[in-house]
Design an enzyme around this catalytic site. Sequence first.
Site, short mmCIF file in Angstrom:
data_model
loop_
_atom_site.label_atom_id
_atom_site.label_comp_id
_atom_site.label_asym_id
_atom_site.label_seq_id
_atom_site.Cartn_x
_atom_site.Cartn_y
_atom_site.Cartn_z
N GLY A 60 0.76 -1.04 0.09
CA GLY A 60 -0.03 -0.06 -0.34
C GLY A 60 0.80 1.18 0.07
O GLY A 60 1.77 1.33 -1.08
N ASP A 61 0.45 2.04 1.04
CA ASP A 61 1.42 3.26 1.24
C ASP A 61 2.46 3.39 2.24
O ASP A 61 2.79 4.30 2.74
CB ASP A 61 0.43 4.30 1.40
#
Length: 151
Positions: A60-61
């Site tokens: 993800g981030d």
Amino acid sequence: MKSNDQRSGRASALLFCDLDAFKTINDRDGHAVGDTVLQTTAERVRRCLRRDDLAARLGGDELLVMVFGIQDLANAETMAETIRIAAAESIATMAGPVAISLSIGVVLIDPRQPIDSLIQQADQAMDEAKRLGRNRVVPIQLLSPVQERPT
């Protein structure tokens, strides 16, 4: 076997980095723009690191950075601030300029603690950075496993 950092008495640190509001960028501008933001941010983080330091995308981030041969927690915090500032520069994308910021949790690595525990603690420090308003670095001082916790 001890690492060079342990032999020299120097410390290592774990930095848990999260791109603030990344989901909004992906939702608003599309995944191609999100990919550009991730790639550019990763390159900026890499440029802040020294030859022996490591960085990886957790998914993800989220990025995890290990820095070696630092003096103390304050030195690790300074490195995290350098990364945070580098990431904050506007990113040119096909949707136009995109601003991104990082929330970063910092812990010194204690070789007596399992890595999963250290990652969890750095993640908790990053969560505190987000709670305090995002776009900041939060270092935490860990008690070593042999230290007594106050009751």
